[in-house]
Design a protein around this motif. Structure first.
Motif, PDB file in Angstrom:
ATOM      1  N   ASN A 106      -9.322  -1.230   6.091  1.00 17.01           N
ATOM      2  CA  ASN A 106      -8.212  -1.411   5.149  1.00 17.01           C
ATOM      3  C   ASN A 106      -8.668  -1.809   3.753  1.00 17.01           C
ATOM      4  O   ASN A 106      -7.845  -1.952   2.844  1.00 17.01           O
ATOM      5  N   TYR A 157      -0.758   5.841   3.296  1.00 16.46           N
ATOM      6  CA  TYR A 157      -1.692   5.106   4.154  1.00 16.46           C
ATOM      7  C   TYR A 157      -1.372   5.366   5.626  1.00 16.46           C
ATOM      8  O   TYR A 157      -2.274   5.476   6.469  1.00 16.46           O
ATOM      9  N   ALA A 179      -7.615   0.496   0.687  1.00 14.52           N
ATOM     10  CA  ALA A 179      -6.176   0.464   0.407  1.00 14.52           C
ATOM     11  C   ALA A 179      -5.763  -0.890  -0.151  1.00 14.52           C
ATOM     12  O   ALA A 179      -4.963  -0.986  -1.096  1.00 14.52           O
ATOM     13  N   ALA A 211      -4.345  -1.850  -3.935  1.00 14.29           N
ATOM     14  CA  ALA A 211      -3.080  -2.576  -4.100  1.00 14.29           C
ATOM     15  C   ALA A 211      -3.274  -3.776  -5.020  1.00 14.29           C
ATOM     16  O   ALA A 211      -2.434  -4.063  -5.877  1.00 14.29           O
ATOM     17  N   VAL A 249       0.861  -1.183   0.000  1.00 16.82           N
ATOM     18  CA  VAL A 249       0.000   0.000   0.000  1.00 16.82           C
ATOM     19  C   VAL A 249       0.899   1.234   0.000  1.00 16.82           C
ATOM     20  O   VAL A 249       2.035   1.183   0.475  1.00 16.82           O
TER      21      VAL A 249
END
Length: 372
Positions: A354, A290, A357, A361, A286
């Motif tokens: 999460n 972040y 993110a 990714a 990530v």
């Protein structure tokens, strides 16, 4: 075995003590075993093959704490293992569940609509006997119920203890936290109902395309659990988006529904991930930004934020506490199966904070593969 029921909504007519083993059908079990031993620190425990009288398959049994992997390849030109690998690549065929009564588990599930994979049978050797039964679930994935209270051998009848002198250090993996399945569009609710009605599970949490989405793609997910919480099966399906989601990519290359990832728990994720990286395992990354706002979102944590950032470990918090997690890139040739490393510090959730993110990714990897 009596285990405390923590999710009262679960019917729990099928008591499960835990995950017994996960069996992967692979093209080359010997080389796959070397990878999981050298990279993940699993220890070689048992073997079945020509030397044990098995003329059709070869299997290596690997263990680390309460996690047991079985890697199986075919010794013959045709047969079910090669058929599976030709269709799906290396992947999870069996999620075996440890039960007190495999016959009753089969009767309870098939009477509620499960398709039988294996009628109850007893297999014995000089170390005692094991009762097996099994049912089909999504795709070609099956559940084997294993009753092993009368067995004292290294794994199962037909396997022998083995050591080849190659020792690697364990990396702190403790147990299977959850196993995620990918199913086709419109099938998530069907399989969630299967786990509820056929196996007595309850739904812990649900995520829709607003929770798990980016500008380009989205998915939906529901998490099913048995009553004692030792078995958790999130089920994912794709949602409509501008481009191809990770679930659609999985199904395209796997050619069916199947196990997407295995989440394994550790008590020290910094040590575990440091070792995995040192041994060459690659993870999703990530962006560094972040970490600019993560403390505002999750509050104070025990771990060194600098080390977490260096290792690209994600953090999330719920009402019970927080968790740390990271996801490998695919561990097999096709962009299908991967592992999650997770450390729970009280949290019982799955890292909802999460998702964006992580999804971005994954999309960056899809773009590199030309499959987004």
């Amino acid at each position: 075995m009596e285990i405390e029921k923590i999710f009262k909504e679960a019917q729990d007519f099928l008591p499960i003590n835990g995950t017994d083993y996960i069996e992967m059908y692979v093209g080359n079990a010997q080389q796959a075993a070397y990878f999981y031993r050298s990279a993940f620190g699993f220890q070689l425990k048992a073997y079945s093959g020509l030397e044990t009288g098995n003329k059709t398959t070869v299997s290596y049994v690997l263990e680390q704490d309460k996690i047991r992997l079985v890697l199986t390849s075919s010794l013959v030109k045709d047969g079910p293992v090669n058929t599976f690998v030709n269709a799906h690549g290396d992947g999870v065929k069996v999620v075996a569940l440890w039960v007190d009564n495999a016959t009753k588990a089969w009767e309870e599930t098939t009477s509620r609509g499960a398709e039988s994979y294996l009628e109850p049978k007893t297999v014995s050797d000089e170390n005692g006997s094991v009762v097996f039964s099994g049912i089909h679930t999504y795709g070609e994935t099956v559940h084997i119920f294993v009753e092993r209270s009368a067995y004292k051998g290294v794994f199962l009848p037909g396997f022998k203890a083995i050591s080849d002198g190659f020792k690697t250090e364990p990396i702190g993996l403790k147990y299977v936290d959850h196993i995620v399945g990918n199913v086709k569009l419109g099938e998530m609710n069907k399989w969630c109902q299967f786990y509820e009605k056929v196996m007595g599970f309850t739904q812990l949490v649900s995520f829709d395309d607003k929770d798990i989405s980016t500008e380009y793609s989205a998915l939906m997910s529901k998490v099913m659990s048995n009553g004692n919480g030792r078995i958790k099966f999130p089920i994912n399906e794709p949602a409509h988006g501008k481009r191809k989601s990770q679930i659609e990519e999985y199904i395209e290359f796997y050619n069916d529904a199947g196990v997407q990832h295995i989440a394994v728990a550790t008590d020290d994720i910094i040590h575990t991930v440091s070792e995995l990286r040192r041994r060459g395992v690659q993870f999703l990354n990530v962006p560094a930004v972040y970490y600019d706002t993560v403390t505002e979102r999750v509050g104070e944590i025990d771990e060194d934020m600098k080390r977490l950032k260096e290792l690209n470990i994600l953090i999330d918090r719920d009402e019970e506490g927080y968790l740390l997690q990271i996801f490998t890139k695919p561990l097999v040739t096709r962009p299908t199966l991967f592992f999650e490393i997770i450390q729970r510090k009280g949290a019982q959730s799955f890292g909802k904070g999460n998702f964006k993110a992580l999804f971005e990714a994954i999309e960056r990897e899809q773009e590199l593969r030309g499959t987004l």
